[in-house]
Write a protein that holds these residues in place. Structure first.
Motif, PDB file in Angstrom:
ATOM      1  N   VAL A  90      59.158  -8.039  32.022  1.00 32.42           N
ATOM      2  CA  VAL A  90      58.673  -8.352  30.685  1.00 32.42           C
ATOM      3  C   VAL A  90      59.252  -9.673  30.189  1.00 32.42           C
ATOM      4  CG1 VAL A  90      58.686  -7.601  28.272  1.00 32.42           C
ATOM      5  CG2 VAL A  90      58.246  -5.945  30.081  1.00 32.42           C
ATOM      6  N   GLN A  91      60.565  -9.859  30.346  1.00 32.58           N
ATOM      7  CA  GLN A  91      61.190 -11.091  29.868  1.00 32.58           C
ATOM      8  C   GLN A  91      60.670 -12.308  30.631  1.00 32.58           C
ATOM      9  OE1 GLN A  91      62.974 -11.331  27.173  1.00 32.58           O
ATOM     10  NE2 GLN A  91      62.820  -9.115  26.885  1.00 32.58           N
ATOM     11  N   GLU A  92      60.449 -12.154  31.925  1.00 31.99           N
ATOM     12  CA  GLU A  92      59.889 -13.264  32.701  1.00 31.99           C
ATOM     13  C   GLU A  92      58.476 -13.579  32.236  1.00 31.99           C
ATOM     14  OE1 GLU A  92      60.225 -11.577  36.572  1.00 31.99           O
ATOM     15  OE2 GLU A  92      62.080 -12.635  37.021  1.00 31.99           O
ATOM     16  N   ALA A  93      57.694 -12.538  31.943  1.00 31.88           N
ATOM     17  CA  ALA A  93      56.317 -12.744  31.483  1.00 31.88           C
ATOM     18  C   ALA A  93      56.288 -13.421  30.121  1.00 31.88           C
ATOM     19  CB  ALA A  93      55.584 -11.406  31.425  1.00 31.88           C
ATOM     20  N   VAL A  94      57.223 -13.064  29.247  1.00 28.63           N
ATOM     21  CA  VAL A  94      57.288 -13.714  27.936  1.00 28.63           C
ATOM     22  C   VAL A  94      57.596 -15.202  28.095  1.00 28.63           C
ATOM     23  CG1 VAL A  94      58.612 -13.833  25.789  1.00 28.63           C
ATOM     24  CG2 VAL A  94      57.899 -11.622  26.688  1.00 28.63           C
ATOM     25  N   ALA A  95      58.502 -15.524  29.015  1.00 25.72           N
ATOM     26  CA  ALA A  95      58.818 -16.935  29.269  1.00 25.72           C
ATOM     27  C   ALA A  95      57.606 -17.687  29.808  1.00 25.72           C
ATOM     28  CB  ALA A  95      59.986 -17.041  30.247  1.00 25.72           C
ATOM     29  N   VAL A  96      56.819 -17.033  30.662  1.00 20.71           N
ATOM     30  CA  VAL A  96      55.617 -17.666  31.204  1.00 20.71           C
ATOM     31  C   VAL A  96      54.519 -17.750  30.143  1.00 20.71           C
ATOM     32  CG1 VAL A  96      53.779 -17.408  32.928  1.00 20.71           C
ATOM     33  CG2 VAL A  96      56.146 -16.955  33.555  1.00 20.71           C
ATOM     34  N   ALA A  97      54.499 -16.808  29.213  1.00 23.08           N
ATOM     35  CA  ALA A  97      53.433 -16.760  28.210  1.00 23.08           C
ATOM     36  C   ALA A  97      53.440 -17.983  27.305  1.00 23.08           C
ATOM     37  CB  ALA A  97      53.566 -15.490  27.364  1.00 23.08           C
ATOM     38  N   ILE A  98      54.611 -18.548  27.056  1.00 23.10           N
ATOM     39  CA  ILE A  98      54.689 -19.690  26.140  1.00 23.10           C
ATOM     40  C   ILE A  98      53.953 -20.914  26.692  1.00 23.10           C
ATOM     41  CG2 ILE A  98      56.271 -21.273  24.967  1.00 23.10           C
ATOM     42  CD1 ILE A  98      58.256 -18.959  24.810  1.00 23.10           C
ATOM     43  N   PRO A  99      54.213 -21.359  27.942  1.00 15.11           N
ATOM     44  CA  PRO A  99      53.411 -22.478  28.458  1.00 15.11           C
ATOM     45  C   PRO A  99      51.943 -22.114  28.643  1.00 15.11           C
ATOM     46  CG  PRO A  99      54.889 -21.610  30.157  1.00 15.11           C
ATOM     47  CD  PRO A  99      55.308 -21.003  28.868  1.00 15.11           C
ATOM     48  N   MET A 100      51.646 -20.840  28.919  1.00 12.07           N
ATOM     49  CA  MET A 100      50.246 -20.434  29.005  1.00 12.07           C
ATOM     50  C   MET A 100      49.567 -20.556  27.648  1.00 12.07           C
ATOM     51  SD  MET A 100      49.644 -19.777  32.139  1.00 12.07           S
ATOM     52  CE  MET A 100      48.035 -19.009  31.966  1.00 12.07           C
ATOM     53  N   ALA A 101      50.297 -20.277  26.573  1.00 16.84           N
ATOM     54  CA  ALA A 101      49.736 -20.429  25.235  1.00 16.84           C
ATOM     55  C   ALA A 101      49.413 -21.888  24.935  1.00 16.84           C
ATOM     56  CB  ALA A 101      50.708 -19.872  24.194  1.00 16.84           C
ATOM     57  N   VAL A 102      50.285 -22.778  25.386  1.00 14.99           N
ATOM     58  CA  VAL A 102      50.018 -24.208  25.204  1.00 14.99           C
ATOM     59  C   VAL A 102      48.797 -24.630  26.018  1.00 14.99           C
ATOM     60  CG1 VAL A 102      50.978 -26.526  25.496  1.00 14.99           C
ATOM     61  CG2 VAL A 102      52.444 -24.650  24.728  1.00 14.99           C
ATOM     62  N   ALA A 103      48.697 -24.126  27.248  1.00 18.43           N
ATOM     63  CA  ALA A 103      47.525 -24.429  28.074  1.00 18.43           C
ATOM     64  C   ALA A 103      46.257 -23.897  27.423  1.00 18.43           C
ATOM     65  CB  ALA A 103      47.699 -23.826  29.469  1.00 18.43           C
ATOM     66  N   LEU A 179      62.944 -21.130  27.594  1.00 14.56           N
ATOM     67  CA  LEU A 179      61.661 -20.701  27.053  1.00 14.56           C
ATOM     68  C   LEU A 179      61.810 -19.407  26.258  1.00 14.56           C
ATOM     69  CD1 LEU A 179      59.312 -21.464  30.089  1.00 14.56           C
ATOM     70  CD2 LEU A 179      59.429 -22.701  27.917  1.00 14.56           C
ATOM     71  N   SER A 180      62.615 -18.481  26.749  1.00 15.65           N
ATOM     72  CA  SER A 180      62.837 -17.235  26.009  1.00 15.65           C
ATOM     73  C   SER A 180      63.527 -17.503  24.676  1.00 15.65           C
ATOM     74  CB  SER A 180      63.675 -16.270  26.851  1.00 15.65           C
ATOM     75  OG  SER A 180      63.014 -15.937  28.053  1.00 15.65           O
ATOM     76  N   THR A 181      64.504 -18.418  24.687  1.00 19.47           N
ATOM     77  CA  THR A 181      65.187 -18.773  23.440  1.00 19.47           C
ATOM     78  C   THR A 181      64.227 -19.445  22.466  1.00 19.47           C
ATOM     79  OG1 THR A 181      67.233 -19.091  24.685  1.00 19.47           O
ATOM     80  CG2 THR A 181      67.139 -20.019  22.473  1.00 19.47           C
ATOM     81  N   ALA A 182      63.378 -20.327  22.974  1.00 18.36           N
ATOM     82  CA  ALA A 182      62.389 -20.978  22.117  1.00 18.36           C
ATOM     83  C   ALA A 182      61.439 -19.952  21.513  1.00 18.36           C
ATOM     84  CB  ALA A 182      61.609 -22.019  22.912  1.00 18.36           C
ATOM     85  N   GLY A 183      61.078 -18.941  22.313  1.00 18.21           N
ATOM     86  CA  GLY A 183      60.234 -17.885  21.778  1.00 18.21           C
ATOM     87  C   GLY A 183      60.899 -17.139  20.634  1.00 18.21           C
ATOM     88  N   GLY A 184      62.218 -16.942  20.745  1.00 18.95           N
ATOM     89  CA  GLY A 184      62.939 -16.309  19.652  1.00 18.95           C
ATOM     90  C   GLY A 184      62.928 -17.146  18.391  1.00 18.95           C
ATOM     91  N   PHE A 185      63.038 -18.469  18.534  1.00 18.46           N
ATOM     92  CA  PHE A 185      62.962 -19.347  17.369  1.00 18.46           C
ATOM     93  C   PHE A 185      61.594 -19.259  16.707  1.00 18.46           C
ATOM     94  CE2 PHE A 185      66.502 -21.865  19.373  1.00 18.46           C
ATOM     95  CZ  PHE A 185      67.391 -21.689  18.329  1.00 18.46           C
ATOM     96  N   ILE A 186      60.550 -19.140  17.519  1.00 22.57           N
ATOM     97  CA  ILE A 186      59.204 -19.048  16.962  1.00 22.57           C
ATOM     98  C   ILE A 186      59.057 -17.783  16.131  1.00 22.57           C
ATOM     99  CG2 ILE A 186      56.755 -18.852  17.550  1.00 22.57           C
ATOM    100  CD1 ILE A 186      57.298 -20.559  19.993  1.00 22.57           C
ATOM    101  N   VAL A 187      59.678 -16.690  16.565  1.00 21.52           N
ATOM    102  CA  VAL A 187      59.650 -15.449  15.780  1.00 21.52           C
ATOM    103  C   VAL A 187      60.249 -15.676  14.402  1.00 21.52           C
ATOM    104  CG1 VAL A 187      60.476 -13.086  15.658  1.00 21.52           C
ATOM    105  CG2 VAL A 187      59.727 -14.025  17.842  1.00 21.52           C
ATOM    106  N   VAL A 188      61.394 -16.367  14.359  1.00 22.76           N
ATOM    107  CA  VAL A 188      62.058 -16.636  13.078  1.00 22.76           C
ATOM    108  C   VAL A 188      61.159 -17.479  12.182  1.00 22.76           C
ATOM    109  CG1 VAL A 188      64.055 -17.729  12.004  1.00 22.76           C
ATOM    110  CG2 VAL A 188      64.338 -16.446  14.126  1.00 22.76           C
ATOM    111  N   VAL A 189      60.509 -18.477  12.759  1.00 15.73           N
ATOM    112  CA  VAL A 189      59.612 -19.318  11.979  1.00 15.73           C
ATOM    113  C   VAL A 189      58.450 -18.491  11.425  1.00 15.73           C
ATOM    114  CG1 VAL A 189      58.026 -21.278  12.088  1.00 15.73           C
ATOM    115  CG2 VAL A 189      60.229 -21.410  13.229  1.00 15.73           C
ATOM    116  N   GLY A 190      57.906 -17.593  12.246  1.00 13.07           N
ATOM    117  CA  GLY A 190      56.807 -16.752  11.786  1.00 13.07           C
ATOM    118  C   GLY A 190      57.205 -15.879  10.611  1.00 13.07           C
TER     119      GLY A 190
END
Length: 270
Positions: A90-103, A179-190
């Motif tokens: 799951v954690q690996e997929a979340v890290a991959v999901a962020i660049p996929m979202a940009v794509a 990437l996982s840490t950046a995803g956590g920052f995005i949660v805070v921003v949301g």
């Protein structure tokens, strides 16, 4: 993977792509798309775990002004396939999901550029009085958004699981951690954006009360939800503007025609 699962994933991905511009049933949100992929592949637990984790990050993905948010549809569908079919964590997929979202954002800009031609075609059909032609161009544009997610989903499914695992092993740990840490920052921003929209003097006490209740370890999310709903009903019942103690409450009671202001408020939403 059998043919039925592949077809169902294609349908889910296609609908998620359409919903990324329609926003009617929210099928593009990871909480729904990842859960559905988990169900059709026989991995409901993994799908739901990924859905909950990724949805917290996607809360911060929203369009503000001219800024286009990362694409939640491609992120949810691709990560769901990686977890449920390729054996990714799951954690690996979340890290991959962020660049996929940009794509996905790049792909949606490309598709929307193509649909400009469809808009001109719809204008020409409207000038001729051809209502069916206008609808055809509309659905063609929406279908292109669906294929924007469905085609990458099919490509990901065609990649052997061994190749995916080898690619993951080749990624340095500092990249996945970042990437996982950046995803956590995005949660805070949301959450900050949501708080900014609902920040009023009447709401802040409930906000701080929620923080205090969250510190009680014995309370789970269900208990917190029940307490929140109960507090909302208590507030509606006691607040002067809702119970007839003020001009607004008196007007609401008169309009509702009932003696129970809370019941009148609830009836307005039925």
């Amino acid at each position: 993977m059998d043919i039925l699962s592949a077809v169902l994933i294609f349908v889910i991905a296609f609908l998620a792509g359409m919903e990324s511009v329609l926003d009617q049933f929210e099928l593009h949100q990871p909480i729904i798309s990842c859960t559905l992929i988990g169900l059709v592949t026989g991995h409901p637990v993994e799908g739901i775990m990924l859905a909950g984790t990724l949805q917290l990050i996607a809360l911060g993905w929203m369009n503000i002004g001219a800024a286009v948010a990362p694409d939640a549809a491609l992120a949810g569908v691709s990560s769901g396939i990686f977890v449920c079919l390729k054996g990714m964590g799951v954690q690996e997929a979340v890290a991959v999901a962020i660049p996929m979202a940009v794509a996905g954002t790049v792909l949606t800009i490309f598709v929307r550029t193509i649909t400009v031609g469809f808009a001109h075609g719809a204008d020409a059909a409207a000038a001729r009085g051809n209502v069916g032609g206008v609808e055809a161009y509309l659905w063609l544009s929406v279908a292109c958004q669906g294929l924007r997610i469905a085609i990458p989903a099919m490509i990901i499914m065609a990649i052997p699981a061994e190749a995916v695992q080898a690619a993951l092993a080749a990624i340095p740990e500092w990249i996945t951690t970042g990437l996982s840490t950046a995803g956590g920052f995005i949660v805070v921003v949301g959450y900050a954006m949501v708080m900014n929209m609902m920040a009023t003097a009447k709401v802040w006490p409930f906000f701080f009360l929620g923080f205090a209740l969250a510190s009680v370890s014995e309370l789970g999310l269900i208990a917190m939800g029940i307490i929140g709903v109960a507090l909302a009903f208590v507030y509606l019942d006691l607040s002067p503007e809702f119970n007839g103690g003020g001009n607004g409450g008196a007007a609401a009671a008169t309009a509702g025609g009932g003696s129970d202001p809370l019941d009148d408020i609830l009836n307005d939403y039925e």
